[in-house]
Write a protein that holds these residues in place. Structure first.
Motif, short mmCIF file in Angstrom:
data_model
loop_
_atom_site.label_atom_id
_atom_site.label_comp_id
_atom_site.label_asym_id
_atom_site.label_seq_id
_atom_site.Cartn_x
_atom_site.Cartn_y
_atom_site.Cartn_z
N LEU A 148 -20.27 1.05 -24.47
CA LEU A 148 -19.51 -0.12 -24.88
C LEU A 148 -18.82 0.13 -26.23
CD1 LEU A 148 -22.13 -2.87 -24.06
CD2 LEU A 148 -20.01 -2.47 -22.83
N GLY A 149 -17.76 -0.62 -26.51
CA GLY A 149 -17.08 -0.48 -27.79
C GLY A 149 -15.61 -0.18 -27.63
N GLY A 163 -14.11 -3.55 -26.29
CA GLY A 163 -13.70 -3.85 -27.65
C GLY A 163 -12.59 -4.89 -27.78
N GLY A 164 -12.41 -5.37 -29.01
CA GLY A 164 -11.35 -6.33 -29.29
C GLY A 164 -11.81 -7.76 -29.11
N ILE A 165 -10.85 -8.69 -29.19
CA ILE A 165 -11.16 -10.10 -29.23
C ILE A 165 -11.47 -10.67 -27.84
CG2 ILE A 165 -8.82 -11.01 -28.94
CD1 ILE A 165 -9.57 -12.89 -31.37
N GLY A 166 -11.16 -9.92 -26.79
CA GLY A 166 -11.37 -10.40 -25.42
C GLY A 166 -12.80 -10.80 -25.13
N GLN A 167 -13.74 -10.04 -25.74
CA GLN A 167 -15.16 -10.33 -25.54
C GLN A 167 -15.50 -11.76 -25.95
OE1 GLN A 167 -17.72 -7.51 -25.10
NE2 GLN A 167 -18.84 -9.29 -24.39
N ASP A 168 -15.04 -12.15 -27.15
CA ASP A 168 -15.33 -13.50 -27.63
C ASP A 168 -14.64 -14.56 -26.78
OD1 ASP A 168 -16.66 -12.28 -29.77
OD2 ASP A 168 -16.17 -14.01 -31.03
N MET A 210 -9.13 -6.17 -23.14
CA MET A 210 -10.06 -5.06 -22.94
C MET A 210 -11.51 -5.54 -23.10
SD MET A 210 -9.11 -2.15 -22.08
CE MET A 210 -7.51 -1.69 -21.47
N GLY A 211 -11.72 -6.54 -23.97
CA GLY A 211 -13.07 -7.06 -24.19
C GLY A 211 -13.68 -7.68 -22.95
N SER A 268 -12.34 3.12 -38.71
CA SER A 268 -12.84 1.75 -38.66
C SER A 268 -13.31 1.39 -37.25
CB SER A 268 -11.77 0.78 -39.13
OG SER A 268 -10.96 0.38 -38.06
N LEU A 269 -12.81 2.06 -36.21
CA LEU A 269 -13.30 1.77 -34.86
C LEU A 269 -14.51 2.62 -34.51
CD1 LEU A 269 -10.04 1.33 -32.76
CD2 LEU A 269 -11.47 -0.40 -33.79
#
Lengths: 294, 278
Positions: A161-162, A244-249, A238-239, B41-42
């Motif tokens: 993940l990430g 990663g990124g804002i999609g998860q939230d 993508m989340g 940073s990633l």
């Protein structure tokens, strides 16, 4: 003085009229046939995709009430009345948005570099063996046809993940999409400057550097900026698969019914996407303007 | 004449242009620096990349040969593929039908009041900025899980794009044809039907076909959130690491996309003929 207007006999006209009407009738039949085929396809598609107008109109109220609900805070007031409460997680969301932009940036750069290299192999006018051109083209086609989210799903299993799988998925898709566009740009260049440079005794690499590159570079940059816009949208989701990124939230907020968070995150995404569109459009126009001014 | 003499005669052509060089250097250094910062940073480390690449290599090995297991499963997959195509087709068509009136409203030569046009355009932009996958999640709340939510999702996200493209097509139309029809005694309606529509319809049809192609790709992934189509199976098979099935499904998607591309390219050609595309 009266002039007699010569008239063709009706019998002769009749043949022309018949011909005209036959032609019109044939066109009408074709149009009707097209409409009939379209209608049949629509019915078949509606059946397969389980379209249920009853549910749709019965529950349409839920759509409007959902939209209304996400713009309402827990205390029943509209979100705009209390921005501090609405944007309570602004700091975290901005960090995630930054991460999203960095994912889009890395994916664009990696994909752009790959596309840059492969486009010369895929272009017809660059000296290259046909089998190499063929395989470069098929490879690029594969990269852009498989949706980026499918790549992301597979990469999440391989890399964990990430943001890393998101970057790679966007990079591969970008390489496929840009590689095709770049190759077309390279195929459309004027070969005379390249020949001119070669005539002064330059080798192949110098020919590319001083003959080809100045012709294609501004187009390449313009396409890459355009792709960056697309990738920002892509990185925002993508989340959804853990990349990663804002999609998860966002997906969490939708699934767990944190209503006002949904609208807050959506608003942030929409504003970011619009800002990026605006900036890259400016940059592209400046680039094209400079090109025309020269 | 040697180089030294040339330099002496045209000093300005040979003098290094430091200002220009600084700009070029900045244009190179800034993206590279941002790239390095992003990597840091990633938290992208080489060890992770190489470990992942190794695993990816194993997966690719397991993906060959592609297989679909039992015949029953093959039938399920084919039905899911048909569902995907149906979602893309209906979604695109509905979006086009909804966007047509808004395209007229957002066109400068139809509605001259800028404030109204501005409102319609910003509305279309907002709709366009929300991804298909997000629309799918929202519509699932309304009509439940299944392909119908997918149709509505594709419809919602494309509706914004079509509205923009249609309004541009209408603005680009030549008004002389309309005037010609009216000067021959046609009414305003005749002018639109025989003057405007023949100009914009082929452009619109070709855009709709183009979107149908790209929506075939979008429709393969909305299954990931439960909105029907082949994506759902793709997601499941990846989760349970059935790599043979995964590669079979990817090949199925590839074949479908290539087929749709070929069909729609022919149709597009038939619709717009040899005219250059605007």
């Amino acid at each position: 003085m009266a002039t007699a207007i010569p008239h063709r006999p009706d019998a002769q006209n009749q043949a022309l009229v018949d011909g005209y009407e036959a032609a019109i009738a044939a066109r009408r039949r074709r149009t009707l046939l097209g409409i009939a085929i379209l209608a049949a396809l629509i019915l078949a598609a509606a059946r397969i995709s389980e379209v249920d107008l009853g549910t749709f109109f019965g529950n349409l109220g839920r759509f409007t009430s959902y939209i209304g609900r996400i713009f309402t805070l827990e205390d029943g007031h509209l979100v705009f009345t209390n921005p501090a409460e609405w944007l309570w997680g602004l700091r975290k969301w901005l960090r995630l948005l930054g991460e999203t932009l960095l994912i889009a940036y890395l994916g664009t750069v990696i994909g752009g570099l790959g596309a840059f290299g492969l486009s010369f192999l895929a272009a017809r006018n660059m000296v290259v063996a046909p089998w190499l051109r063929f395989s470069a083209r098929r490879f690029l086609e594969f990269c852009r046809t498989v949706p980026e989210l499918v790549f992301a799903l597979i990469f999440v299993v391989a890399f964990g993940l990430g943001p890393l799988p998101g970057v790679l998925a966007l990079g591969i898709h970008t390489m496929g999409a840009l590689g095709k566009l770049f190759a077309e740009v390279v195929e459309n260049i004027d070969m005379k400057p390249v020949e001119g440079v070669a005539a002064t005794g330059a080798n192949w690499a110098q020919g590319v550097r001083f003959g080809t590159l100045p012709q294609v570079l501004s187009n390449f940059v313009s396409y890459t900026l355009l792709r960056f816009e697309v990738n920002v949208r892509g990185a925002a989701i993508m989340g959804f698969v853990g990349a990663g990124g804002i999609g998860q939230d966002l997906v969490e907020a939708i699934r767990k019914f944190y209503y006002s968070d949904v609208s807050a995150i959506l608003m942030l995404i929409v504003v970011t996407v619009m800002l990026i569109d605006l900036v890259t459009e400016r940059a592209r126009h400046a680039l094209i303007g400079r090109e025309l001014g020269r | 004449m040697d180089l030294a003499a040339l330099t002496a005669r045209h000093p300005s052509a040979f003098r290094p242009d430091w200002g220009r060089r600084a700009v070029v250097a900045a244009c190179v250094v800034a993206p590279v620096a941002l790239f390095a910062y992003a990597l840091a940073s990633l938290d992208v480390s080489w060890s992770r990349v190489f470990a992942g690449l190794g695993r990816l290599g194993d997966f690719v090995g397991l993906m060959l040969p592609p297989s679909y297991g039992t015949t029953a499963k093959l039938l399920t997959y084919l039905h899911a593929l048909a569902e995907t195509l149906a979602i893309a087709f209906l979604g695109t068509l509905l979006a086009a039908m909804l966007a047509l009136p808004l395209g007229f409203l957002a066109a400068r030569n139809v509605i001259p009041t800028w404030i109204f046009r501005f409102g319609v355009r910003r509305f279309l932009d907002t709709v366009r900025s929300v991804d298909t996958l997000i629309w799918a999640l929202i519509w699932i709340n309304v009509v439940g899980l299944g392909p119908f939510a997918g149709v509505l999702a594709i419809m919602s996200s494309d509706f914004g794009a079509f509205g923009k493209l249609f309004s541009e097509a209408i603005e680009a139309a030549d008004n002389k044809a309309v005037e010609g029809v009216e000067s021959a005694g046609g009414s305003r309606l005749h002018g639109v039907r025989f003057g405007l529509l023949p100009q914009v319809l082929p452009v619109m049809a070709s855009q709709v076909l183009y979107f149908f192609e790209s929506n075939t790709r979008s429709a393969t992934i909305i299954g990931i959130v439960g909105a029907g189509g082949i994506g759902q199976y793709l997601y499941e098979e990846i989760k349970v690491l059935e790599w043979g099935h995964v590669s079979f499904l990817v090949l199925l998607v590839l074949a479908a996309v290539v087929l749709i591309d070929a069909v729609s390219a022919r149709l597009r050609f038939a619709v717009i003929g040899n005219r250059p595309q605007r």
